[in-house]
Design an enzyme around this catalytic site. Sequence first.
Site, PDB file in Angstrom:
ATOM      1  N   ASP A  10       0.859  -1.187   0.000  1.00 35.05           N
ATOM      2  CA  ASP A  10       0.000   0.000   0.000  1.00 35.05           C
ATOM      3  C   ASP A  10       0.895   1.237   0.000  1.00 35.05           C
ATOM      4  OD1 ASP A  10      -2.163   1.677   0.156  1.00 35.05           O
ATOM      5  OD2 ASP A  10      -2.610   1.260   2.258  1.00 35.05           O
ATOM      6  N   ASP A  70      -2.738   2.431  -6.208  1.00 38.06           N
ATOM      7  CA  ASP A  70      -1.730   2.523  -5.147  1.00 38.06           C
ATOM      8  C   ASP A  70      -1.674   1.324  -4.213  1.00 38.06           C
ATOM      9  OD1 ASP A  70      -4.154   3.016  -3.957  1.00 38.06           O
ATOM     10  OD2 ASP A  70      -3.450   4.668  -2.712  1.00 38.06           O
ATOM     11  N   GLU A  71      -2.342   0.235  -4.541  1.00 36.47           N
ATOM     12  CA  GLU A  71      -2.229  -0.944  -3.677  1.00 36.47           C
ATOM     13  C   GLU A  71      -2.458  -2.216  -4.479  1.00 36.47           C
ATOM     14  OE1 GLU A  71      -5.212  -1.670  -0.670  1.00 36.47           O
ATOM     15  OE2 GLU A  71      -6.605  -0.282  -1.640  1.00 36.47           O
TER      16      GLU A  71
END
Length: 354
Positions: free
Chosen positions: A12, A107-108
């Site tokens: 993350d 983003d993860e």
Amino acid sequence: MSERIRKIIHVDMDCFYAAVEMRDNPNYRDIALAVGGHEKQRGVISTCNYEARKFGVRSAMPTARALQLCPHLLVVPGRMHIYKQVSLQIRAIFERYTSLIEPLSLDEAYLDVTDATACRGSATLIAESIRNDIRNELGLTASAGIAPIKFLAKVASDMNKPNGQFVIPPEKVQEVVDKLPLEKIPGVGKVSLEKLHQAGFYLCEDIKNSDYRELLRQFGRQGASLWKRSHGIDDREVVVERERKSVGVERTFSQNISTYDECWQVIEEKLYPELEKRLERASPDKSIIKQGIKVKFADFQLTTIEHIHPQLELEDFKLLLKDILKRQNGREIRLLGLSVMLKPEEQARQLSFF
């Protein structure tokens, strides 16, 4: 024969959009910064840096509220094309270590490194190496969680933020799960949490020690899922190809609207044409399962309604709009959205044979 223990990493990025902006503009690095919409346009915060979070600013918060909490907050517009480019660079780093990657957003992502040979096969060392690569090559930081099951890997990635990692080894799974507050379980929202608290459930241990049939009676499928999670069970695989499930469009109004006619004008002239375009790109044959409407009222309560339909039809939104406005109770409308659920690709292919 015992089942093989998996090694799952959840990576993350730390305040991703804001971090990219701080990297690209050194003047932003020591101030409270957020990426989001303008307060005069009823904008919301997409993300903010840790300096802004000290003042209570959070993602999805109205920009106007964020500026009340932090008057010196600098809010900059997002640069989605840049964030997508950086996300691809991050993905390329993941691919050095494993091909089993399940992106959840820009983003993860989940990574299955069970059979990875890098770093002597150590998931802990792989996570550390990935984070080092991201920091050294991209100038950004990431946090990671390592566990034998997916939901705990995601939980663990939040335990040592920012720029850290946390490992939950197999022998510690139940010990960690028992003390886990229910709000930490992915998918447990505010409304569900309130109902669980009313029933006397606060920790996973409370769920684990409860009667399964009673859980099903009170909470249905969510009760069954919580029971499994509370026993440290999560059989979900890391899904390499995530098929797109839905397409949607929405609009937040600079001035609230309130009448059916106002809503319909927005749907007919703005939202529906854009939804058609997006559906054409996502599913050229326009095969869908459901279509629906989303409304956010002035008090920020969000409500949705949908019905089953095999093809996108403008007229079908009229009935849905009438039904959802029955929940209005005199409130003005802040946001209006349309969505469709796509037919699974395999099902669409089978139907096309006949």
